[in-house]
Enzyme design. Sequence first.
Site, PDB file in Angstrom:
ATOM      1  CB  ALA A   1      -0.864  -0.001   1.244  1.00 12.76           C
TER       2      ALA A   1
ATOM      3  CG  ASN B   1       9.214   4.148   5.222  1.00 11.03           C
ATOM      4  OD1 ASN B   1       7.997   4.063   5.283  1.00 11.03           O
ATOM      5  ND2 ASN B   1      10.005   3.901   6.252  1.00 11.03           N
TER       6      ASN B   1
ATOM      7  CG  HIS C   1      13.052  -4.556   6.921  1.00 13.93           C
ATOM      8  ND1 HIS C   1      12.440  -5.409   7.817  1.00 13.93           N
ATOM      9  CD2 HIS C   1      12.670  -3.305   7.289  1.00 13.93           C
ATOM     10  CE1 HIS C   1      11.711  -4.707   8.673  1.00 13.93           C
ATOM     11  NE2 HIS C   1      11.837  -3.423   8.389  1.00 13.93           N
TER      12      HIS C   1
ATOM     13  CG  HIS D   1      31.478   4.393  14.887  1.00 11.49           C
ATOM     14  ND1 HIS D   1      31.879   5.652  14.497  1.00 11.49           N
ATOM     15  CD2 HIS D   1      30.393   4.582  15.676  1.00 11.49           C
ATOM     16  CE1 HIS D   1      31.083   6.571  15.044  1.00 11.49           C
ATOM     17  NE2 HIS D   1      30.172   5.945  15.757  1.00 11.49           N
TER      18      HIS D   1
ATOM     19  CG  HIS E   1      26.904   3.116  17.877  1.00  8.07           C
ATOM     20  ND1 HIS E   1      27.844   3.202  18.874  1.00  8.07           N
ATOM     21  CD2 HIS E   1      26.969   4.291  17.210  1.00  8.07           C
ATOM     22  CE1 HIS E   1      28.448   4.385  18.813  1.00  8.07           C
ATOM     23  NE2 HIS E   1      27.946   5.068  17.804  1.00  8.07           N
TER      24      HIS E   1
ATOM     25  CG  PHE F   1      12.256  -2.281  31.396  1.00  2.00           C
ATOM     26  CD1 PHE F   1      11.267  -1.935  30.493  1.00  2.00           C
ATOM     27  CD2 PHE F   1      12.306  -3.582  31.865  1.00  2.00           C
ATOM     28  CE1 PHE F   1      10.325  -2.871  30.076  1.00  2.00           C
ATOM     29  CE2 PHE F   1      11.372  -4.521  31.458  1.00  2.00           C
ATOM     30  CZ  PHE F   1      10.382  -4.166  30.557  1.00  2.00           C
ATOM     31  CG  MET F   2      17.970   1.773  28.833  1.00  2.00           C
ATOM     32  SD  MET F   2      19.316   1.995  30.036  1.00  2.00           S
ATOM     33  CE  MET F   2      20.570   0.920  29.299  1.00  2.00           C
TER      34      MET F   2
ATOM     35  CE1 TYR G   1      19.461   8.345  39.575  1.00  2.00           C
ATOM     36  CE2 TYR G   1      20.879   7.150  38.050  1.00  2.00           C
ATOM     37  CZ  TYR G   1      20.715   8.096  39.051  1.00  2.00           C
ATOM     38  OH  TYR G   1      21.797   8.793  39.523  1.00  2.00           O
ATOM     39  CD  GLU G   2      17.817   3.176  34.102  1.00  2.00           C
ATOM     40  OE1 GLU G   2      16.693   3.593  34.454  1.00  2.00           O
ATOM     41  OE2 GLU G   2      18.380   2.229  34.669  1.00  2.00           O
TER      42      GLU G   2
HETATM   43  O1  LIG Z   1       9.462   2.012  10.449  1.00  2.00           O
HETATM   44  P1  LIG Z   1       9.205   0.948  11.462  1.00  2.00           P
HETATM   45  O2  LIG Z   1      10.290  -0.081  11.547  1.00  2.00           O
HETATM   46  O3  LIG Z   1       7.847   0.347  11.374  1.00  2.00           O
HETATM   47  O4  LIG Z   1       9.202   1.766  12.839  1.00  2.00           O
HETATM   48  C1  LIG Z   1      10.182   1.650  13.817  1.00  2.00           C
HETATM   49  O5  LIG Z   1      11.343   2.380  13.514  1.00  2.00           O
HETATM   50  C2  LIG Z   1      11.214   3.791  13.443  1.00  2.00           C
HETATM   51  C3  LIG Z   1      12.592   4.377  13.240  1.00  2.00           C
HETATM   52  O6  LIG Z   1      13.466   4.022  14.282  1.00  2.00           O
HETATM   53  C4  LIG Z   1      10.555   4.347  14.709  1.00  2.00           C
HETATM   54  O7  LIG Z   1      10.285   5.711  14.528  1.00  2.00           O
HETATM   55  C5  LIG Z   1       9.268   3.615  15.050  1.00  2.00           C
HETATM   56  O8  LIG Z   1       8.775   4.061  16.291  1.00  2.00           O
HETATM   57  C6  LIG Z   1       9.556   2.127  15.110  1.00  2.00           C
HETATM   58  O9  LIG Z   1       8.381   1.415  15.400  1.00  2.00           O
HETATM   59  O1  LIG Z   2      13.966  -0.884  40.503  1.00  2.00           O
HETATM   60  P1  LIG Z   2      12.960  -1.388  39.513  1.00  2.00           P
HETATM   61  O2  LIG Z   2      11.724  -0.530  39.443  1.00  2.00           O
HETATM   62  O3  LIG Z   2      12.644  -2.827  39.676  1.00  2.00           O
HETATM   63  O4  LIG Z   2      13.724  -1.258  38.115  1.00  2.00           O
HETATM   64  C1  LIG Z   2      13.392  -0.378  37.111  1.00  2.00           C
HETATM   65  O5  LIG Z   2      13.868   0.933  37.353  1.00  2.00           O
HETATM   66  C2  LIG Z   2      15.273   1.101  37.379  1.00  2.00           C
HETATM   67  C3  LIG Z   2      15.563   2.566  37.541  1.00  2.00           C
HETATM   68  O6  LIG Z   2      15.008   3.334  36.491  1.00  2.00           O
HETATM   69  C4  LIG Z   2      15.928   0.541  36.117  1.00  2.00           C
HETATM   70  O7  LIG Z   2      17.327   0.571  36.278  1.00  2.00           O
HETATM   71  C5  LIG Z   2      15.482  -0.879  35.847  1.00  2.00           C
HETATM   72  O8  LIG Z   2      15.993  -1.310  34.612  1.00  2.00           O
HETATM   73  C6  LIG Z   2      13.965  -0.919  35.820  1.00  2.00           C
HETATM   74  O9  LIG Z   2      13.505  -2.222  35.598  1.00  2.00           O
END
Ligand SMILES: O=P(O)(O)O[C@H]1O[C@H](CO)[C@@H](O)[C@H](O)[C@H]1O
Ligand SMILES: O=P(O)(O)O[C@H]1O[C@H](CO)[C@@H](O)[C@H](O)[C@H]1O
Lengths: 380, 380
Positions: free
Chosen positions: A61, A106, A195, A328, A330, A344-345, A348-349
């Site tokens: 589409a 895209n 992809h 490089h 990542h 999970f970031m 705190y992160e």
């Molecule tokens: O285009 P896609 O793979 O469906 O979408 C994914 O990658 C994109 C680019 O990182 C992000 O903006 C979207 O939130 C994610 O779902």
């Molecule tokens: O301590 P929790 O709530 O179990 O852990 C959560 O929060 C923390 C602080 O943001 C993070 O480092 C962990 O990755 C997340 O799972």
Amino acid sequence: RPPARPAEHQHCRHNPLRDEWVLVSAHRVRRPWRGQLEQPPTEDVPRWDPANPLCPGATRANGEVLPGTPTPAPRPLPCVPPRCDPNFFPLLQVNPHYEGTFVFPNDFPALQPDSPAPGDSDHPLFQAAAARGVCKVMCFHPWSDLTLPLMSLAEIRAVIDAWAELAAELGASYPWVQIFENKGEMMGCSNPHPHCQVWASSFLPNEARLEERTQRQYRERHSVPMLLEYAEQEARRKERLVVENEDWLVVVPYWATWPFQTLLLPRRHVLRLQDLRDSERDSLASIMQRLLIKYDNLFQVSFPYSMGWHGAPTGPHLQEDCRHWQLHAHYYPPLLRSATVRKFMVGYEMLAQAQRDLTPEQAAERLRSLPEVHYKQRRR
Amino acid sequence: RPPARPAEHQHCRHNPLRDEWVLVSAHRVRRPWRGQLEQPPTEDVPRWDPANPLCPGATRANGEVLPGTPTPAPRPLPCVPPRCDPNFFPLLQVNPHYEGTFVFPNDFPALQPDSPAPGDSDHPLFQAAAARGVCKVMCFHPWSDLTLPLMSLAEIRAVIDAWAELAAELGASYPWVQIFENKGEMMGCSNPHPHCQVWASSFLPNEARLEERTQRQYRERHSVPMLLEYAEQEARRKERLVVENEDWLVVVPYWATWPFQTLLLPRRHVLRLQDLRDSERDSLASIMQRLLIKYDNLFQVSFPYSMGWHGAPTGPHLQEDCRHWQLHAHYYPPLLRSATVRKFMVGYEMLAQAQRDLTPEQAAERLRSLPEVHYKQRRR
Ligand SMILES: O=P(O)(O)O[C@H]1O[C@H](CO)[C@@H](O)[C@H](O)[C@H]1O
Ligand SMILES: O=P(O)(O)O[C@H]1O[C@H](CO)[C@@H](O)[C@H](O)[C@H]1O
């Protein structure tokens, strides 16, 4: 006081590429996990599915001519694609029966070539800037049930050549060409077909501006490109090495934030993907395959990640001195302990600083010790 | 060329607090979503569960004295907690039968008070720094089946007082006290009991250093605190306002990256949580309740987010001129289209620049139009 041991005593490490810090608290990996478990990826992806818009011969589409239909109902599609008469089927586009890589625009691009510039700002806290560009999708292979680590060296090499070609083609005019792969549903990937995406923009995105500044400053101060020096140091120190060959090395960087994050670096000073020599493309295919097989072997699952390439800026910057840059890639993978437990970031992160639960040296050691034969391809 | 319309024409916006840009491509929200669907939160959390270590009277495992046991098996617990004799039960700690908020040390702290400093760096690319601190958990309420938007104003006010108290107490010596809430499993929260965390550190984390720099520069250039000026501007412009009262306002910031991200700002110049007056704490409880009820009403689900407070640094900085700072809270919620479709900040976002799929003005308009009575508390 006893001497500090990184695997036991929390400390911060500096990321010189982003000029920020990560908190390393390796003792935290002991805590029990009672939170969200991830869905492992589906194992039964059909090799060819005419309803999948990334497959050869399938009908896509074209998002831009479907205004006001947020989720178009799946259309019944003939197994043999109809001849694409753009006057008769203005909403549909049919993929060719491609046999290698396949690049197409895209259908829902975040960047379009001709967006008008926003008006002038009336206040320093309300600043907008023009954004123009192009978004492309690149299928790695005609089969939907493959991923890079399961592809042959020749097939991976074809992907590298296609990357280099797009980087050169779009880089002729655009200052930044971002090649990236979201692998796995956990990383927001919405289609199992192997992809990546290529978004070229009329501006230097945040990460590019950051790495431009830090690499420029490093070279001014130390007369050597930061990441060339870094690769030499890591090749010597060895404790964060994952795999290496004559042209490349992969390390868990000293400042890694994601549990098994890696940095892929050439040994030679190379500015851009398109500058890679023939032999370097072969050795790149090989080291990518080795890394990605280790990734899959870590938790015996198709390892999710987002990855992407950074090199010297292009377009108008092709004329500038970019010797502070080093090409490089990542790799940012989210899994922490198993196929279902991610890092999970979050709180705190997001509000303060990234925090990790094992040392980069521990992560490198685990990756290093894994076999280089894919768990799905082992002879029984 | 037609004039630019933000809801149709992609553009970049500048975030002056983080000195970076976000790509706004609102036309992208039309694309169909075939990717990962999130699990909506469980609705049947028991009000009191003696096996939940955050509940009143429940027994916690003290992580620090459980070396080598990554996931302790759930212990059968008496419904009436045993008297806690630390000589007899060295591994266990029992929560009091608390009736309001309850603060206790995080059993698996990322920051501990007495970690030794790392040795000297032998190379500019390998820099480590000492990290010391304290991690606490604060339960908002004795019941597990509540969340902030379902609590009474008096109960929310008690949370605010407990925040201010901890901010002052830990801020007496630590330079940064990060109060944050991860709400919902999607945001890495591993326990449904309503709670937040407080991590105090011996260093200024990345986000604090960033906001310190940008706010200082803004005040130097414009002689007014950035976020005080910003609040005044938004109060006048109105298009990004979500809720406001005599002391506070909530906006979807001009530079929001998450779809329904908001910024909670006082109208008065306030440096730190602990400086809030009695009446400002009441009006804060009220505006938080209104915002969070709207959040829950948006997709009729307990709305996941990470939120946290930023204010002027503390400890040694209490003696410095911090007038460039303005207290504020960030709310970062991941949901985009429904209770099950989130925005993924992945490939392009991690490697290049954050991208959003609707304008901040559209998000504010949607939030503004929602009722201020919680969907679970509506009379039928
Ligand atoms: O285009 P896609 O793979 O469906 O979408 C994914 O990658 C994109 C680019 O990182 C992000 O903006 C979207 O939130 C994610 O779902
Ligand atoms: O301590 P929790 O709530 O179990 O852990 C959560 O929060 C923390 C602080 O943001 C993070 O480092 C962990 O990755 C997340 O799972």
